[in-house]
Design an enzyme around this catalytic site. Sequence first.
Site, PDB file in Angstrom:
ATOM      1  N   LEU A 183       0.949  -1.148  -0.167  1.00  0.00           N
ATOM      2  CA  LEU A 183      -0.147  -0.031  -0.016  1.00  0.00           C
ATOM      3  C   LEU A 183       0.854   1.290  -0.086  1.00  0.00           C
ATOM      4  CD1 LEU A 183      -2.732  -0.890   2.519  1.00  0.00           C
ATOM      5  CD2 LEU A 183      -2.791  -1.281   0.226  1.00  0.00           C
ATOM      6  N   ASP A 184       0.623   2.492  -0.716  1.00  0.00           N
ATOM      7  CA  ASP A 184       1.244   3.600  -0.682  1.00  0.00           C
ATOM      8  C   ASP A 184       1.374   3.904   0.657  1.00  0.00           C
ATOM      9  OD1 ASP A 184       1.428   3.324  -3.350  1.00  0.00           O
ATOM     10  OD2 ASP A 184       0.186   5.095  -3.831  1.00  0.00           O
ATOM     11  N   CYS A 185       2.581   4.801   1.180  1.00  0.00           N
ATOM     12  CA  CYS A 185       2.775   5.168   2.470  1.00  0.00           C
ATOM     13  C   CYS A 185       1.609   5.731   2.811  1.00  0.00           C
ATOM     14  CB  CYS A 185       4.010   5.994   2.327  1.00  0.00           C
ATOM     15  SG  CYS A 185       4.479   6.712   3.815  1.00  0.00           S
ATOM     16  N   VAL A 187      -1.659   5.750   2.024  1.00  0.00           N
ATOM     17  CA  VAL A 187      -2.541   4.964   2.194  1.00  0.00           C
ATOM     18  C   VAL A 187      -2.776   4.001   3.449  1.00  0.00           C
ATOM     19  CG1 VAL A 187      -4.229   3.356   0.751  1.00  0.00           C
ATOM     20  CG2 VAL A 187      -2.747   4.983  -0.226  1.00  0.00           C
TER      21      VAL A 187
END
Length: 394
Positions: A183-185, A187
Amino acid sequence: PSLSHTHRRPRLMRPELLSNARLWATASTTTRPAEQATVPATAGSESGLRLARFAGSAFAALGSTSQAKAAAKTGRLAVNGQLAEPARLLVAGDEVTLSGGRALPSALQDPKQVAARAAALEHDGFRIWFEDDELAVVHKPAGVHSKPYRGARHLEAALPALLGPPCRSTIDALPAPSAVHRLDCRVCGLILVAKTRDAAAFLAGELAARRVTKRYRALLAGGIGGGGDPFEVREAVGGRPSLSIFKSIEATPHLQLGQLTTADLEPRTGRRHQLRLHAAALGAPILGDDLYGAPSGGGAGASLYLQSTEVRVAHPSGGGGAAAVHVKAPEAARFARRRERARMGWEWERRHGGRRAGDIRMVEWGGRREGGARSHEIGRGAARSAAVAMAAAG
């Protein structure tokens, strides 16, 4: 400064965190026999076959390219008797050896440090939604990377203290729990974690075959149409075909944006920033996305209103059959708070600001119907956007 700032109370640490970290460190000393594999004649240097990719598929003990990269970096992969880097190009006839050691990454060798990182992560909202001997589904807080990244804070650095080691088979256990996707940082939400090599290989295969269901909740800056029905977005990402399913859940009036849309998003392909790019292509970028067009007003690094709320995957022990892990998590409380702030601002302006409710129109646009679902065909650089018209009072 006040006393509370100069003498901060130390964060409480559950005893289980240190105990788990020590158990994982102890289990990592268990070894398995070395394995060998020969690069087949069909694979030559012209095909660009690299060590990590070959080893990830050739050795069941690794099961994925990412695990093979980790093995190479810890000195467990050799080519023709010589230690090799993950990017080493292979040629037909090369002998690849996977040693039996299970070296623990240096960042995880001190159980006390691992436990301290775990306590900080729990303070930020980490939660376990499902766990057994083979895998776990956990909540990653926003602001934390999923995997190691340039020395920044990341989830895997704390997982050995947060998850119990597998008791079924220490030989099959990974040196440390491993996130099988990212997951993106910025998110937050659900992420799959493997605890054994078999589980890592199985989950990597399910992800590659697109048999893992992942859904996200988002706040979008604008309207997306659809009338509450799911529709497809097929904007290419990085020149590669991409598909996401969008569904509008709720529309909230917003003075500056015209509308906030609460939506459920489902990526059917796994491109980098796919959901963020597809939302921006619809003219309704995710709120807080300063990269693709909808800053939340909190400056760089402010909240991104995107959360992984649902994951469904077959369980490794079920072999892809009936057994499945299905987790649904509620949206974070900040989503409701942001909607309420928008409503309050709208109501205050409607009553006191000289504007009438009819002065702001939210114009939705729709796409053509395809097979019962609404499909938006979006050309690169020519995305249609929701139009918001605000007329002056009087």
